[in-house]
Design an enzyme around this catalytic site. Sequence first.
Site, PDB file in Angstrom:
ATOM      1  N   ARG A 183       0.833  -1.194   0.000  1.00 50.00           N
ATOM      2  CA  ARG A 183       0.000   0.000   0.000  1.00 50.00           C
ATOM      3  C   ARG A 183       0.873   1.250   0.000  1.00 50.00           C
ATOM      4  O   ARG A 183       1.708   1.434   0.880  1.00 50.00           O
ATOM      5  CB  ARG A 183      -0.906  -0.012   1.232  1.00 50.00           C
ATOM      6  N   ASP A 250       0.943 -15.907  11.538  1.00 49.23           N
ATOM      7  CA  ASP A 250       0.100 -15.487  12.666  1.00 49.23           C
ATOM      8  C   ASP A 250      -0.036 -16.620  13.678  1.00 49.23           C
ATOM      9  O   ASP A 250       0.040 -16.405  14.887  1.00 49.23           O
ATOM     10  CB  ASP A 250      -1.289 -15.075  12.156  1.00 49.23           C
ATOM     11  N   HIS A 278      -6.288 -12.448   7.253  1.00 50.11           N
ATOM     12  CA  HIS A 278      -4.925 -12.049   7.610  1.00 50.11           C
ATOM     13  C   HIS A 278      -4.884 -10.517   7.630  1.00 50.11           C
ATOM     14  O   HIS A 278      -4.390  -9.863   6.716  1.00 50.11           O
ATOM     15  CB  HIS A 278      -3.931 -12.609   6.595  1.00 50.11           C
TER      16      HIS A 278
END
Lengths: 438, 438
Positions: A183, A250, A278
């Site tokens: 991003r 995770d 996620h």
Amino acid sequence: MAVAELSPSYTKTHFHSSQLSFLSTRLANFRHCAFRPLPRARNSLTISCSVAPNQVEAPVAVKNEEPKNKTECYGVFCLTYDLKAEEETKSWKKLINIAVSGAAGMISNHLLFKLASGEVFGPDQPVALKLLGSERSFQALEGVAMELEDSLFPLLREVSISIDPYEVFQDVEWALLIGAKPRGPGMERAGLLDINGQIFAEQGKALNAVASRNVKVIVVGNPCNTNALICMKNAPNIPAKNFHALTRLDENRAKCQLALKAGVFYDKVSNMTIWGNHSTTQVPDFLNARINGFPVKEVIRDQKWLEEEFTEKVQKRGGVLIKKWGRSSAASTSVSIVDAIRSLITPTPEGDWFSSGVYTTGNPYGIAEDIVFSMPCRSKGDGDYELVKDVIFDDYLLERITRTEAELLAEKRCVAHLIGEGIAFCDLPEDTMLPGEM
Amino acid sequence: MAVAELSPSYTKTHFHSSQLSFLSTRLANFRHCAFRPLPRARNSLTISCSVAPNQVEAPVAVKNEEPKNKTECYGVFCLTYDLKAEEETKSWKKLINIAVSGAAGMISNHLLFKLASGEVFGPDQPVALKLLGSERSFQALEGVAMELEDSLFPLLREVSISIDPYEVFQDVEWALLIGAKPRGPGMERAGLLDINGQIFAEQGKALNAVASRNVKVIVVGNPCNTNALICMKNAPNIPAKNFHALTRLDENRAKCQLALKAGVFYDKVSNMTIWGNHSTTQVPDFLNARINGFPVKEVIRDQKWLEEEFTEKVQKRGGVLIKKWGRSSAASTSVSIVDAIRSLITPTPEGDWFSSGVYTTGNPYGIAEDIVFSMPCRSKGDGDYELVKDVIFDDYLLERITRTEAELLAEKRCVAHLIGEGIAFCDLPEDTMLPGEM
């Protein structure tokens, strides 16, 4: 399934491998090379491999065989080794093709060397690595291939590099999709979903066209759940069950945090589920997890810590690491990808399970159908998995699962145009972050 | 051996572990932690490890034992696991301590995870990793330790981080010395030798003071031959034979180039010696190397290529890689470190050998005594090695060996003040580059 909404601008540019198939007829009289150089087409390049067969005087275990339809191979620079001809390799399994996207990135820089060394698929499994990169990263891809050469891995029998997914995914049995755009500053999550979604739609189409019919796909590039959904929807001829979104890091982080809190070694923590997306809505499940075989709540009698601190510690671990280390966690991510692969090719230990983001259709938990959601899985070690049935829920867990489910359903509406479901309508409940985003 | 010339400015700053020894007496009532946190002294730091023993209700295989003299461990945050108490670990070997310097750098970022995974020392060898970094890299070291935690390696039982070599090298059986300063813009090679020489003199003293009496030392930080010599000279109580300068990446690259030229797989190339310095004067020996058991010259009948192109290809590989990849070859360097370790702990295959930069005193080749020079070695797999006797020389090879020998003798004169041989006199024959330097 209709995929008519896909952006044509991206799909137009790839270079169909069929366009090169005429070359394969010219190969019959030539040997093949360990590192198969690719045709010098627009989007693939030869790896340095100065084979000059006329100089080979000593007996060499090379077999002159009819070339298969290897369109990426041409000229005199192609040698194929007959692994059955040599004492030390004749008991080996058949070569498998593994594609890795984002191959010039840091996660891949760890992962490729693990795949090549034999630590993932075992000491009798020769591998061909097919590296997918971008135009921009092409020189770096060559550098990676050169370093793989210099590592002299006995099991690594072929390396090819390309920026064309139709070329890279040809006959692959594993597709490890690491590459995605991060991003940028000011980019909305909707924008991120769109830009990466287009990449994964394209890669899904390519897998559908040329990959092994039972290819296993692990999506690591974020937002990985929805990227996996898009990829799957664009590959209707590949079983939906074969697509995974990586939540293993995770899971590993959650196990470590529980171990640290309980004062036990991390190998004592089992049955750890990450539910959902996620993203920061992920749900590390301390209700079903166990420590030394006991329910976590019987070992860690600090409900407040479990409910308030534990989940946050897992979710924010990536961000803390970026602050300390100055970059994201490439090494441990690649370890978790190896864990995810191994969980599918080795039988799950009795009574335990692992987490993976998989297709929800037919799930026994009442989670919305037709999304990619991390859930507890078991495998017989055949590459396939089944969902675990004997898990329990309480209000706390259900409430959080509902929240991550809502996020994934919203993400799905955002990418409707990429999965053949009409016009996108983006109403993300909040602008949640990916783990590690600051 | 006198080491009086060592720069005192560096040695003054370290923090002697003996100063912390009083803390160990406070440990008797506490458990130890998997990742042993360090005292919050100036130059060591706790790794996050929120052990709260009062919350452990279920039976856990933790043994309350008298702490050894573990000065880096304090407070409640110390757990030691009794590996003999559990079914799956009781057949394991005794834990070994491995120190890695430059632990926050890219080579170490690959290497540490290989050491922790078991692929180097085997599946029954638990390891303690002791990470040495700098003040500047301390946060990054914590990040590395966190990623090691998140990787859940069963064999990794302890991780500690510090910037004090006297603390890190305590009882280590392997010291992998990766960290070194790169040559800055405008820096003379003499300047580089001095600045890194001081680091390695200090580390040699620390090894001499606190490491296992049979510690094996592999120097990777450049200029590695002379750094290894300096380190060795400052550690008179450790056998000189235990010090190695890494030339294994050069050996691997040379094998790959010969394989590519001959059109054979790289595993067919054997008996590859790198002679001399890990610099552009290095001598990849194609006279003694073999392809499929045949002398290279019988397989590659292109003397001009062998004499003019081959050596240059090997020497310049690092630079080409930096151009392509934008950074130096961390992944393949770490693979070659693993190869170097494995070559010492597994018996060398019959008839073959490997290259390592080792101490020349007593060498059978007539190479100048008292330098660290890459030569052909064989090992019984006991950590030790012997020099190979049956090698041949011709004028071409001897001339090149003489040149790299002259360079190493000149480097030695440049660092006389660091090895107890009086005042340095720097007359380097030319300003040669390290492999990879542009």
